[in-house]
Scaffold this motif. Structure first.
Motif, PDB file in Angstrom:
ATOM      1  N   PRO A 157      -1.258  15.901  22.473  1.00  0.00           N
ATOM      2  CA  PRO A 157      -0.214  16.578  21.679  1.00  0.00           C
ATOM      3  C   PRO A 157       1.168  16.163  22.161  1.00  0.00           C
ATOM      4  O   PRO A 157       1.390  15.931  23.345  1.00  0.00           O
ATOM      5  CB  PRO A 157      -0.481  18.073  21.971  1.00  0.00           C
ATOM      6  N   GLY A 158       2.089  16.054  21.223  1.00  0.00           N
ATOM      7  CA  GLY A 158       3.449  15.686  21.584  1.00  0.00           C
ATOM      8  C   GLY A 158       3.624  14.218  21.891  1.00  0.00           C
ATOM      9  O   GLY A 158       4.565  13.843  22.593  1.00  0.00           O
ATOM     10  N   SER A 159       2.731  13.365  21.383  1.00  0.00           N
ATOM     11  CA  SER A 159       2.851  11.920  21.599  1.00  0.00           C
ATOM     12  C   SER A 159       2.635  11.189  20.285  1.00  0.00           C
ATOM     13  O   SER A 159       2.120  11.755  19.314  1.00  0.00           O
ATOM     14  CB  SER A 159       1.833  11.440  22.638  1.00  0.00           C
ATOM     15  N   SER A 277       9.340  13.412  23.020  1.00  0.00           N
ATOM     16  CA  SER A 277      10.662  13.708  23.585  1.00  0.00           C
ATOM     17  C   SER A 277      11.314  12.449  24.138  1.00  0.00           C
ATOM     18  O   SER A 277      12.542  12.306  24.105  1.00  0.00           O
ATOM     19  CB  SER A 277      10.542  14.768  24.678  1.00  0.00           C
ATOM     20  N   SER A 278      10.510  11.525  24.652  1.00  0.00           N
ATOM     21  CA  SER A 278      11.046  10.269  25.180  1.00  0.00           C
ATOM     22  C   SER A 278      11.416   9.309  24.053  1.00  0.00           C
ATOM     23  O   SER A 278      12.368   8.527  24.183  1.00  0.00           O
ATOM     24  CB  SER A 278      10.026   9.606  26.108  1.00  0.00           C
ATOM     25  N   TYR A 279      10.664   9.350  22.950  1.00  0.00           N
ATOM     26  CA  TYR A 279      10.933   8.439  21.835  1.00  0.00           C
ATOM     27  C   TYR A 279      12.334   8.670  21.261  1.00  0.00           C
ATOM     28  O   TYR A 279      12.922   7.766  20.681  1.00  0.00           O
ATOM     29  CB  TYR A 279       9.886   8.630  20.747  1.00  0.00           C
ATOM     30  N   PRO A 282      17.351   6.326  23.118  1.00  0.00           N
ATOM     31  CA  PRO A 282      17.574   4.930  22.721  1.00  0.00           C
ATOM     32  C   PRO A 282      16.986   3.922  23.705  1.00  0.00           C
ATOM     33  O   PRO A 282      16.493   2.873  23.295  1.00  0.00           O
ATOM     34  CB  PRO A 282      19.097   4.814  22.632  1.00  0.00           C
ATOM     35  N   ALA A 283      17.048   4.210  25.006  1.00  0.00           N
ATOM     36  CA  ALA A 283      16.536   3.256  25.995  1.00  0.00           C
ATOM     37  C   ALA A 283      15.031   3.079  25.843  1.00  0.00           C
ATOM     38  O   ALA A 283      14.513   1.964  25.981  1.00  0.00           O
ATOM     39  CB  ALA A 283      16.875   3.720  27.410  1.00  0.00           C
ATOM     40  N   VAL A 284      14.317   4.149  25.555  1.00  0.00           N
ATOM     41  CA  VAL A 284      12.865   4.054  25.372  1.00  0.00           C
ATOM     42  C   VAL A 284      12.550   3.256  24.117  1.00  0.00           C
ATOM     43  O   VAL A 284      11.659   2.397  24.116  1.00  0.00           O
ATOM     44  CB  VAL A 284      12.231   5.460  25.307  1.00  0.00           C
TER      45      VAL A 284
END
Length: 294
Positions: A157-159, A277-279, A282-284
């Motif tokens: 979840p959350g990915s 949340s990481s997506y 911008p760097a990710v």
């Protein structure tokens, strides 16, 4: 607990030397400024200002809180600047999990490309076993490289999944094998051969077995080693043939030949499992773009 906002009001009063000037600077009424200072004095349990001529000046406690208010103001400004850099992708930290065969062909050139445009973003690499690459393990990486079918759901979840590349399998034959003279080998022609297993149970082995089933047979494994370099050694010794993904053939044994396969061509799909949340960072997204370009 002292109210930080009220401490900043006190600082404005001390800096300007009067309640009226501080109110004009802050856009408050003088009455509102006086109320904020009075409330702060109640929190501190001590007077913070004293009258001086037509204005006011800080008491010892007022000077102390004013100094801390200035420090807090600088820290907040630094935090805002750091947050702006993070939102713009100029700084940050990315945790990337990868499996061994993705290292040389995919991760290394990706990092070289990414760092050229994002020198202040730190990428932390964590090597994991391919069989466990997409499995949660208590850590929270931003990006995990994994072998997953194209139509697979997100493993947690959350990915989300981002397709990176398809990695085709090649037939690895001993030199002198009757099929070594061909440029491309039909998978069905390998049905009666003894096989050297190079994959442990999981999505990589599923890709091999699925292609063999589509060609009408189940491979007979004479040797199982679950490691690409060792599998090549067994093939070179004449113990069987093997299928090894192209990314796993970076170092080739001198006594084997590698040929394309067809009918069908087995393929494993390399995907990135990305925290939602990481997506948003911008760097990710830039790192994912670099992975896809490589």
């Amino acid at each position: 607990m002292l109210d930080v906002r009220r401490m900043q009001v006190l600082r404005a009063v001390v800096t300007s030397g009067s309640v009226t000037a501080a109110a004009a600077h802050l856009g408050y009424t003088p009455s509102a400024v006086s109320q904020q200072v009075a409330a702060l004095e109640k929190e501190a349990g001590v007077e913070l200002l004293e009258r001086f001529g037509r204005g006011v000046r800080p008491t010892a406690a007022g000077r102390l809180l004013t100094e801390h208010a200035a420090l807090i103001g600088r820290q907040v400004a630094e935090a805002e600047a750091a947050l702006a850099d993070l939102r713009a992708g100029r700084t940050g930290r990315i945790v990337l999990r990868y499996f061994a065969t993705a290292g040389a062909d995919l991760v290394a050139p990706t990092l070289a490309r990414f760092r050229a445009g994002h020198p202040d973003v730190r990428v932390e690499l964590r090597l994991v076993d391919q069989a466990d690459a997409a499995s949660p393990d208590g850590e929270e990486p931003d990006v995990t490289l994994a072998v997953l079918p194209r139509d697979a759901p997100a493993p947690a979840p959350g990915s989300r999944l981002v397709h990176l590349r398809d990695d085709p399998y090649r037939a690895v034959l001993p030199k002198g094998h009757p099929l070594a003279a061909r440029r491309t080998v039909d998978l069905a022609d390998l049905a009666a051969e003894p096989w050297v297993g190079s994959e442990r149970p999981g999505p990589c082995l599923d890709a091999v077995l699925g292609a063999c089933a589509a060609a009408g047979f189940t491979p007979g494994f004479a040797v199982e080693c679950e490691e690409y370099a060792t599998a090549q050694g067994f093939v070179a010794a004449g113990l069987g043939i093997s299928l090894i993904p192209l990314m796993g053939l970076g170092s080739r044994h001198p006594d084997v030949v590698v040929r394309r396969t067809r009918g069908p061509e087995p393929v494993r799909t390399i995907q990135a499992v990305v925290r939602e949340s990481s997506y948003a960072l911008p760097a990710v997204r830039a790192l994912l773009t670099a992975l896809q370009e490589v």
